[in-house]
Scaffold this motif. Structure first.
Motif, mmCIF file in Angstrom:
data_model
loop_
_atom_site.group_PDB
_atom_site.id
_atom_site.type_symbol
_atom_site.label_atom_id
_atom_site.label_comp_id
_atom_site.label_asym_id
_atom_site.label_seq_id
_atom_site.Cartn_x
_atom_site.Cartn_y
_atom_site.Cartn_z
ATOM 1 N N ALA A 183 0.778 -1.236 0.042
ATOM 2 C CA ALA A 183 -0.009 0.047 0.125
ATOM 3 C C ALA A 183 0.797 1.415 -0.058
ATOM 4 O O ALA A 183 0.413 2.475 -0.332
ATOM 5 C CB ALA A 183 -0.895 0.055 1.246
ATOM 6 N N LEU A 184 2.123 1.185 0.455
ATOM 7 C CA LEU A 184 3.057 2.234 0.470
ATOM 8 C C LEU A 184 3.544 2.549 -1.048
ATOM 9 O O LEU A 184 3.440 3.874 -1.392
ATOM 10 C CB LEU A 184 4.259 2.063 1.189
ATOM 11 C CG LEU A 184 5.369 3.204 1.516
ATOM 12 C CD1 LEU A 184 4.627 4.130 1.976
ATOM 13 C CD2 LEU A 184 6.525 2.540 1.957
ATOM 14 N N VAL A 185 3.411 1.884 -2.005
ATOM 15 C CA VAL A 185 4.061 2.300 -3.323
ATOM 16 C C VAL A 185 2.816 3.113 -4.070
ATOM 17 O O VAL A 185 3.277 4.267 -4.550
ATOM 18 C CB VAL A 185 4.162 0.962 -4.419
ATOM 19 C CG1 VAL A 185 4.348 1.030 -5.533
ATOM 20 C CG2 VAL A 185 5.510 0.121 -3.520
ATOM 21 N N PRO A 186 1.740 2.641 -4.152
ATOM 22 C CA PRO A 186 0.772 3.481 -4.645
ATOM 23 C C PRO A 186 0.458 5.101 -3.994
ATOM 24 O O PRO A 186 0.136 6.120 -4.545
ATOM 25 C CB PRO A 186 -0.583 2.910 -4.746
ATOM 26 C CG PRO A 186 -0.698 1.668 -3.554
ATOM 27 C CD PRO A 186 0.860 1.345 -3.578
ATOM 28 N N LEU A 187 0.688 4.737 -2.534
ATOM 29 C CA LEU A 187 0.536 6.255 -1.823
ATOM 30 C C LEU A 187 1.872 7.215 -2.015
ATOM 31 O O LEU A 187 1.383 8.181 -2.324
ATOM 32 C CB LEU A 187 0.694 5.776 -0.310
ATOM 33 C CG LEU A 187 0.306 6.966 0.582
ATOM 34 C CD1 LEU A 187 -1.198 7.516 0.303
ATOM 35 C CD2 LEU A 187 0.459 6.424 2.272
ATOM 36 N N VAL A 188 3.011 6.640 -2.323
ATOM 37 C CA VAL A 188 3.915 7.527 -2.508
ATOM 38 C C VAL A 188 3.827 7.952 -3.962
ATOM 39 O O VAL A 188 4.213 9.098 -4.334
ATOM 40 C CB VAL A 188 5.411 6.790 -2.426
ATOM 41 C CG1 VAL A 188 6.352 7.496 -3.221
ATOM 42 C CG2 VAL A 188 5.550 6.577 -1.023
ATOM 43 N N LEU A 189 3.320 7.070 -5.157
ATOM 44 C CA LEU A 189 3.063 7.713 -6.368
ATOM 45 C C LEU A 189 2.242 8.583 -6.416
ATOM 46 O O LEU A 189 2.215 9.605 -7.202
ATOM 47 C CB LEU A 189 2.761 6.361 -7.242
ATOM 48 C CG LEU A 189 3.902 5.338 -7.502
ATOM 49 C CD1 LEU A 189 3.370 4.360 -8.431
ATOM 50 C CD2 LEU A 189 4.973 5.936 -8.220
ATOM 51 N N ALA A 190 1.032 8.406 -5.438
ATOM 52 C CA ALA A 190 0.000 9.532 -5.484
ATOM 53 C C ALA A 190 0.529 10.869 -5.019
ATOM 54 O O ALA A 190 0.094 11.973 -5.401
ATOM 55 C CB ALA A 190 -1.267 9.076 -4.718
ATOM 56 N N LEU A 191 1.340 10.572 -3.966
ATOM 57 C CA LEU A 191 1.979 11.932 -3.419
ATOM 58 C C LEU A 191 2.728 12.543 -4.489
ATOM 59 O O LEU A 191 2.642 13.922 -4.451
ATOM 60 C CB LEU A 191 2.986 11.621 -2.081
ATOM 61 C CG LEU A 191 2.118 11.225 -0.780
ATOM 62 C CD1 LEU A 191 3.007 10.713 0.361
ATOM 63 C CD2 LEU A 191 1.281 12.576 -0.319
ATOM 64 N N ILE A 192 3.475 11.837 -5.163
ATOM 65 C CA ILE A 192 4.363 12.626 -5.865
ATOM 66 C C ILE A 192 3.593 13.308 -7.207
ATOM 67 O O ILE A 192 3.909 14.435 -7.510
ATOM 68 C CB ILE A 192 5.478 11.542 -6.735
ATOM 69 C CG1 ILE A 192 6.434 11.215 -5.567
ATOM 70 C CG2 ILE A 192 6.210 12.229 -7.979
ATOM 71 C CD1 ILE A 192 7.389 9.879 -6.077
ATOM 72 N N LEU A 193 2.375 12.437 -7.649
ATOM 73 C CA LEU A 193 1.715 13.165 -8.765
ATOM 74 C C LEU A 193 0.897 14.120 -7.913
ATOM 75 O O LEU A 193 0.763 15.266 -8.951
ATOM 76 C CB LEU A 193 0.588 12.077 -9.301
ATOM 77 C CG LEU A 193 -0.107 12.383 -10.113
ATOM 78 C CD1 LEU A 193 0.428 12.754 -11.535
ATOM 79 C CD2 LEU A 193 -1.270 11.498 -10.413
ATOM 80 N N ALA A 194 0.735 14.265 -6.912
ATOM 81 C CA ALA A 194 -0.195 15.353 -6.522
ATOM 82 C C ALA A 194 0.695 16.781 -6.123
ATOM 83 O O ALA A 194 0.370 17.874 -6.420
ATOM 84 C CB ALA A 194 -0.631 14.994 -4.916
#
Length: 117
Positions: free
Chosen positions: A84-95
């Motif tokens: 669950a950390l991987v999509p969360l980090v990707l979402a943070l970077i995109l945001a």
């Protein structure tokens, strides 16, 4: 286990409460004079609160990725929280990319309008 009605009701309550929390946070960050910082903080909060991820690898049910990550860390330990950390980090970077480029685009368009008028 919750049925589909309970699942959708829980998501509805979570989204409504998240929206209220975001609006309060938006109001609190309106006092920050450096707008790129305020927009970045808002984007981080949106990504942390509203990024969904699968509850279990073999199920179709989703929950907020931050909660899935923390519950995996508590219950399974080790490296189980990484899923669950991987999509969360990707979402943070995109945001953050969207927040920062949006501010630059806004500034660029505003300068173009000032030069014309």
């Amino acid at each position: 286990m919750l049925g589909i009605t309970g699942y959708l009701t829980a998501w509805g309550i979570y989204l409504a409460a998240g929206l209220v929390c975001y609006l309060l946070f938006y109001r609190l960050t309106s006092f920050i004079s450096y707008k790129p910082l305020a927009n970045s903080l808002r984007a981080i909060l949106l990504a942390l609160m509203f990024t969904p991820w699968y509850v279990a690898p073999d199920q179709d049910l989703m929950a907020p990725a931050l909660m899935v990550m923390l519950l995996d860390l508590i219950s399974h330990g080790g490296t189980a929280f990484v899923r669950a950390l991987v999509p969360l980090v990707l979402a943070l970077i995109l945001a953050l990319i969207i927040a920062l480029t949006g501010g630059m685009l806004k500034r660029f368009i505003f300068k173009k309008r000032q030069q014309k008028g």
